[in-house]
Design a protein around this motif. Structure first.
Motif, PDB file in Angstrom:
ATOM      1  N   ALA A 289      27.324 -16.166  14.026  1.00  0.00           N
ATOM      2  CA  ALA A 289      28.531 -16.363  13.217  1.00  0.00           C
ATOM      3  C   ALA A 289      28.394 -15.581  11.931  1.00  0.00           C
ATOM      4  CB  ALA A 289      28.758 -17.840  12.919  1.00  0.00           C
ATOM      5  N   MET A 290      29.525 -15.095  11.451  1.00  0.00           N
ATOM      6  CA  MET A 290      29.535 -14.360  10.190  1.00  0.00           C
ATOM      7  C   MET A 290      30.767 -14.762   9.388  1.00  0.00           C
ATOM      8  SD  MET A 290      29.310 -10.259   9.372  1.00  0.00           S
ATOM      9  CE  MET A 290      30.830  -9.850  10.222  1.00  0.00           C
ATOM     10  N   LEU A 291      30.530 -15.103   8.148  1.00  0.00           N
ATOM     11  CA  LEU A 291      31.596 -15.371   7.200  1.00  0.00           C
ATOM     12  C   LEU A 291      31.488 -14.317   6.109  1.00  0.00           C
ATOM     13  CD1 LEU A 291      33.878 -17.250   6.327  1.00  0.00           C
ATOM     14  CD2 LEU A 291      32.198 -18.607   5.108  1.00  0.00           C
ATOM     15  N   PHE A 292      32.474 -13.427   6.053  1.00  0.00           N
ATOM     16  CA  PHE A 292      32.371 -12.255   5.179  1.00  0.00           C
ATOM     17  C   PHE A 292      33.578 -12.201   4.253  1.00  0.00           C
ATOM     18  CE2 PHE A 292      32.852  -7.670   4.264  1.00  0.00           C
ATOM     19  CZ  PHE A 292      31.590  -7.429   3.721  1.00  0.00           C
ATOM     20  N   GLN A 293      33.304 -12.002   2.962  1.00  0.00           N
ATOM     21  CA  GLN A 293      34.357 -11.874   1.961  1.00  0.00           C
ATOM     22  C   GLN A 293      34.273 -10.500   1.315  1.00  0.00           C
ATOM     23  OE1 GLN A 293      35.009 -15.417  -0.569  1.00  0.00           O
ATOM     24  NE2 GLN A 293      33.143 -16.247   0.365  1.00  0.00           N
ATOM     25  N   ASP A 294      35.432  -9.910   1.053  1.00  0.00           N
ATOM     26  CA  ASP A 294      35.470  -8.568   0.479  1.00  0.00           C
ATOM     27  C   ASP A 294      36.748  -8.430  -0.343  1.00  0.00           C
ATOM     28  OD1 ASP A 294      34.769  -6.004  -0.129  1.00  0.00           O
ATOM     29  OD2 ASP A 294      34.938  -5.208   1.904  1.00  0.00           O
ATOM     30  N   TYR A 295      36.819  -7.341  -1.100  1.00  0.00           N
ATOM     31  CA  TYR A 295      38.017  -7.028  -1.859  1.00  0.00           C
ATOM     32  C   TYR A 295      38.107  -5.513  -1.980  1.00  0.00           C
ATOM     33  CZ  TYR A 295      34.591  -6.619  -5.649  1.00  0.00           C
ATOM     34  OH  TYR A 295      33.506  -6.268  -6.402  1.00  0.00           O
ATOM     35  N   VAL A 296      39.294  -5.017  -2.323  1.00  0.00           N
ATOM     36  CA  VAL A 296      39.508  -3.583  -2.495  1.00  0.00           C
ATOM     37  C   VAL A 296      39.078  -3.212  -3.909  1.00  0.00           C
ATOM     38  CG1 VAL A 296      41.207  -1.717  -2.490  1.00  0.00           C
ATOM     39  CG2 VAL A 296      41.418  -3.617  -0.860  1.00  0.00           C
ATOM     40  N   PRO A 297      38.069  -2.351  -4.058  1.00  0.00           N
ATOM     41  CA  PRO A 297      37.564  -2.041  -5.414  1.00  0.00           C
ATOM     42  C   PRO A 297      38.631  -1.600  -6.393  1.00  0.00           C
ATOM     43  CG  PRO A 297      36.116  -1.126  -3.742  1.00  0.00           C
ATOM     44  CD  PRO A 297      37.328  -1.629  -3.015  1.00  0.00           C
ATOM     45  N   THR A 298      39.588  -0.802  -5.908  1.00  0.00           N
ATOM     46  CA  THR A 298      40.638  -0.321  -6.808  1.00  0.00           C
ATOM     47  C   THR A 298      41.737  -1.355  -7.025  1.00  0.00           C
ATOM     48  OG1 THR A 298      41.736   0.732  -4.920  1.00  0.00           O
ATOM     49  CG2 THR A 298      40.217   2.095  -6.221  1.00  0.00           C
TER      50      THR A 298
ATOM     51  N   GLU B 239      25.264 -12.099  -1.907  1.00  0.00           N
ATOM     52  CA  GLU B 239      26.335 -11.207  -2.327  1.00  0.00           C
ATOM     53  C   GLU B 239      26.225  -9.878  -1.582  1.00  0.00           C
ATOM     54  OE1 GLU B 239      27.033 -10.737  -6.467  1.00  0.00           O
ATOM     55  OE2 GLU B 239      26.579 -12.826  -6.947  1.00  0.00           O
ATOM     56  N   PHE B 240      26.678  -9.857  -0.330  1.00  0.00           N
ATOM     57  CA  PHE B 240      26.746  -8.597   0.399  1.00  0.00           C
ATOM     58  C   PHE B 240      27.710  -7.639  -0.293  1.00  0.00           C
ATOM     59  CE2 PHE B 240      25.243 -11.659   3.481  1.00  0.00           C
ATOM     60  CZ  PHE B 240      24.272 -10.954   4.170  1.00  0.00           C
ATOM     61  N   VAL B 241      28.759  -8.202  -0.885  1.00  0.00           N
ATOM     62  CA  VAL B 241      29.679  -7.462  -1.739  1.00  0.00           C
ATOM     63  C   VAL B 241      29.570  -8.084  -3.130  1.00  0.00           C
ATOM     64  CG1 VAL B 241      32.091  -6.883  -2.208  1.00  0.00           C
ATOM     65  CG2 VAL B 241      31.236  -6.909   0.156  1.00  0.00           C
ATOM     66  N   PRO B 242      29.356  -7.278  -4.181  1.00  0.00           N
ATOM     67  CA  PRO B 242      29.164  -7.850  -5.520  1.00  0.00           C
ATOM     68  C   PRO B 242      30.280  -8.812  -5.903  1.00  0.00           C
ATOM     69  CG  PRO B 242      28.723  -5.495  -5.544  1.00  0.00           C
ATOM     70  CD  PRO B 242      29.286  -5.801  -4.192  1.00  0.00           C
ATOM     71  N   GLY B 243      29.876  -9.987  -6.392  1.00  0.00           N
ATOM     72  CA  GLY B 243      30.842 -10.959  -6.872  1.00  0.00           C
ATOM     73  C   GLY B 243      31.396 -11.887  -5.811  1.00  0.00           C
ATOM     74  N   THR B 244      30.957 -11.750  -4.546  1.00  0.00           N
ATOM     75  CA  THR B 244      31.424 -12.635  -3.484  1.00  0.00           C
ATOM     76  C   THR B 244      30.228 -13.141  -2.694  1.00  0.00           C
ATOM     77  OG1 THR B 244      31.668 -10.886  -1.816  1.00  0.00           O
ATOM     78  CG2 THR B 244      33.552 -11.290  -3.256  1.00  0.00           C
ATOM     79  N   GLU B 245      30.367 -14.314  -2.105  1.00  0.00           N
ATOM     80  CA  GLU B 245      29.296 -14.868  -1.289  1.00  0.00           C
ATOM     81  C   GLU B 245      29.695 -14.830   0.175  1.00  0.00           C
ATOM     82  OE1 GLU B 245      26.439 -18.825  -0.858  1.00  0.00           O
ATOM     83  OE2 GLU B 245      28.388 -18.980  -1.838  1.00  0.00           O
TER      84      GLU B 245
END
Length: 795
Positions: free
Chosen positions: A672-681, A635-641
């Motif tokens: 290779a990088m597989l990255f998931q993220d979201y906008v906190p707000t 979880e580089f970003v909380p809640g996502t893998e």
């Protein structure tokens, strides 16, 4: 008796759940199914327990002679784990990577799906974004096993380029589990040299429908249960159009592709012990291609060149495949399970083209002050090239297979036997005529002529001319047996696996003189240990002999003739791996490391043109592949893998004792990088980044040329795809009224493929300068930047 399916709150089945009722007990299988015997007419308390879930108990009374179905849903113990896969240590010990099927559909890529995610794993490579084929640790496309629900599936034979492929067999909308091994796999898997992709389609528990639409095509899936919930049905339809990608290339074309398929998976539970499954697929891929012109700049700053081509003619290809498999699974008792599978695969393929290319190979004016800067100032070669093909193939592959599993006192025995018949009828007619400045180029092995200084009065002979008619039957008998066990060494956990495979095959046919029978035996073994350390680490070692008895393509040599005595290619695998699980920023992470070495003998050398492989059918080489793979996920970003992969590899071959040269798949470094993220707000606004960097592949060689004289490399492959989506409805965001109340999920997204518009090349087109007799490798560039929009709906 009590039976049912154990699932989590998201409806995903849970494996290895302990089900206890007093002294009686059992565990759920990989699909969450369980069967438990309990006394009739007696109130019994049943406890469902799992290390990652909260215990659940239920009190039941079973009437005499009846079976009650009870399917509980368990809650995770820790809410923070809801976005993280529940890890199976048995799979870790086997060196198997499990991929969340729900994430597969969200990852952007030119060919979105299971294979698209595989490309982000270390050791897995493909520089062709229009293709779903892949090579693993120095192997080629034909060295990978693909299973769907335990049934081996196949690809069309004649596909020459990625843009002809259409759709992968695997339908990601129907997929439940994705397991992958890059080497050192167990004996229960088949006879290939490189990897195993093991797909499980889900068994529906309730009605549902999904529709996905984009500028590249669409898909629809319907699922549900009927006949008193005994029959579950899953049906998927897909359509794809690659015009967006082809129109972004440097070749101007009229392109009309039609790629479509329909799949169904049916499962009928006759009783608590017997289940019948059916897997069916029909696909129709039509590829109509009319090239118009091409302009490609290449060379160096000191010597810039440009190839200008004008085309006449067209190509019309048709690939029609049908597949059906029937599988019966019988639970003999609590220890023994048997399954019988029969399947048939038929492919009818046609590859017809007549294309005349008139070309000008020229030097480009690189003088910045010149009025003609960037234009061709001098022609190094002017000529034309006529390519013709009338290739047709009809292949029928049928088999029957028996498998069994016996579990007793912690010992897991698996065994199986398979009989397969392959009937292939193939017509191969290809020729190429090259004319340069009015003089027909003779084949490389032709008697030297002294044109243009002396006239040549002989017949015009094609530069290449392949004519072959093959009617071949291959009969195979194969089998395996293996033993696995998990136990304690003091306070340490250990896993063992020992197994052996064997295969016997016979090649005969109306166009073959006599027949050939050969056999192979392949012992394999695995050992893993999880020490009782403070740090959560697991070590594993795999080794074994891996044989690849020749399929039809490997029997057919470079001029199309079948060589019945081609031997199985052989490889010895040594794989040493480590899994290290740890917490970082109070979130779970895992580092997977593997070092491997593969020694290959009786190697069948081959050439690759885009995705078409043609073998020499001589077993006249030895080879090796060695490297290290690293993968960090968490979880580089909380809640996502997300995950980062790196691989270092070298693979070389020695053909006819001429010395070692890089194999066609020698790709030294991968990131290779597989990255998931979201906008906190705005947490419903999500982003997915798919980034791949591969160092260059060998550039190949002209037809009939000695590969030892052409050891150039293509440029590095660099690609970044990004997807941005907004979630209107999902399981955490439901509506009780209005239009959105009709959806279980609703998402809208935008994708940018190759967002930096990098020019990547997959192969070279070889053009000859008649004056210097030099052959130039002109890179065939892949797709440029492409925009796509997509809409996903789940009802």
């Amino acid at each position: 008796m009590v039976a049912g399916v154990i699932k989590d709150q998201n409806g995903n089945p849970i494996e290895n759940v302990s089900v206890l009722a007093g002294p009686e007990g059992t565990t759920s299988d990989k699909n969450g199914n369980y069967v438990l015997k309990i006394p009739a007419k007696k109130e019994i308390s049943i406890v469902f327990s799992h290390i990652s879930f909260i215990n659940y108990s239920k009190t039941l009374t079973v009437p005499e002679g009846r079976t009650i179905r009870f399917s509980p849903r368990l809650k995770l113990k820790t809410e923070e784990l809801t976005e993280v896969d529940v890890k199976n240590r048995n799979k870790d010990a086997q060196g198997i990577i499990s991929i969340d099927a729900a994430k597969v559909k969200k990852i952007p890529g030119a060919n979105a799906g299971v294979e698209n995610v595989l490309m982000t794993l270390p050791g897995v490579n493909n520089n062709n974004e229009l293709s779903t084929q892949y090579n693993v640790r120095g192997g080629n496309f034909d060295e990978n096993l693909v299973y769907v629900n335990g049934i081996e599936v196949y690809r069309p034979f004649l596909v020459r380029s990625g843009q002809q492929e259409g759709l992968s067999f695997v339908n990601s909308d129907m997929t439940q589990n994705v397991n992958f091994s890059a080497g050192g796999f167990q004996a229960k898997y088949g006879d290939r040299l490189s990897s195993v992709l093991d797909i499980t389609y889900r068994t529906p528990s309730e009605f549902g429908a999904a529709v996905n639409l984009s500028l590249l095509g669409g898909s629809a899936t319907v699922e549900g249960k009927i006949l008193n919930n005994k029959l579950s049905a899953l049906v998927g339809v897909r359509y794809r159009d690659n015009s967006l990608f082809v129109n972004s290339k440097d070749v101007e074309t009229n392109y009309k592709p039609k790629f479509a398929d329909v799949q169904t998976f049916l499962s009928y539970q006759i009783n608590e012990r017997l289940k019948i499954d059916f897997l069916g697929n029909f696909s129709k891929n039509e590829y109509n291609y009319t090239p118009i012109s091409r302009r490609t700049k290449f060379g160096t700053l000191a010597e810039p060149l440009e190839l200008i081509v004008y085309y006449n003619g067209q190509e019309q290809d048709d690939y029609t495949t049908a597949f059906g498999a029937l599988k019966g699974t019988y639970l003999v008792n609590d220890k023994l399970q048997l399954s019988l599978t029969t399947s048939t695969y038929n492919t009818q393929e046609a590859e017809h083209y007549d294309i005349l290319a008139s070309y000008n190979l020229g030097e480009v004016d690189s003088n910045l002050g010149s009025e003609n800067f960037g234009e061709v100032s001098f022609s190094k070669g002017i000529g034309s090239q006529l390519n013709h093909a009338r290739n047709n193939l009809d292949a029928l592959i049928s088999n029957v297979q028996l498998k069994g599993t016996y579990i007793s006192n912690g010992n897991n025995f698996q065994f199986g036997a398979k009989y397969q018949i392959e009937d292939i009828r193939d017509r191969l007619i290809e020729w190429e005529v090259i004319d340069s400045a009015g003089f027909s180029i003779r084949p490389p092995n032709h008697t030297l002529n002294n044109q243009p200084y002396e006239p040549y009065e002989g017949k015009i002979i094609p530069y290449q001319n392949i004519r072959a008619y093959n009617d071949v039957q291959i009969k195979r008998i194969s089998g395996f047996a293996q033993w696995s066990k998990k136990e304690e060494w003091g306070t340490n956990e250990v896993w063992y696996n020992l197994g052996i495979r064997a295969q016997n095959w016979n090649v005969s046919g109306a166009t073959i003189s006599g027949n050939s029978t050969q056999s192979t035996i392949s012992p394999r073994g695995q050992f893993a240990i999880k020490p009782d350390w403070k740090n959560d680490m697991l070590f594993r070692f795999s080794t074994g002999f891996y044989h690849q008895p020749p399929f039809y393509k490997e029997l057919r040599d470079s001029i199309g003739e079948v060589q019945k005595d081609v031997k199985a290619q052989k490889s010895i695998h040594f794989v040493l791996g480590n899994d290290y699980s740890f917490d970082l920023w109070n979130r779970p992470f895992k580092l997977i490391s593997e070092v491997y070495y593969k020694h290959l003998t009786d190697v069948n050398p081959y050439t690759i043109n885009n995705v078409r492989i043609r073998y020499e059918a001589k077993n006249n080489a030895v080879a090796y592949a060695t490297g290290i793979d690293l993968r960090l996920n968490g979880e580089f970003v909380p809640g996502t893998e997300s995950w980062i992969s790196m691989g270092f590899m070298t693979t070389k071959e020695n053909i006819d004792d001429k010395g070692y040269i890089p194999r066609p798949t020698d790709q030294r470094f991968k990131f290779a990088m597989l990255f998931q993220d979201y906008v906190p707000t705005i947490p419903d606004l999500k982003a997915y980044l798919n980034l791949v960097f591969n160092t260059g592949l060998p550039g190949g060689s002209p037809s009939y040329a000695d590969p030892y004289q052409y050891q150039n490399k293509l440029n590095s492959y660099k690609r970044a795809d990004i997807g941005i989506s907004y979630v209107f409805v999902d399981q955490n965001k439901q509506f009780n009224s209005g239009l959105l109340s009709n959806f279980r999920e609703l998402t809208f997204g935008v994708e940018i493929f190759n967002m930096f518009d990098v020019q990547n090349s997959i192969t070279n087109t070889w053009v000859r300068d008649v004056y210097s007799k030099q052959s130039y490798g002109i890179p065939n560039y892949m797709t440029g930047r492409v925009f796509n929009v997509k809409l996903g709906m789940l009802f």
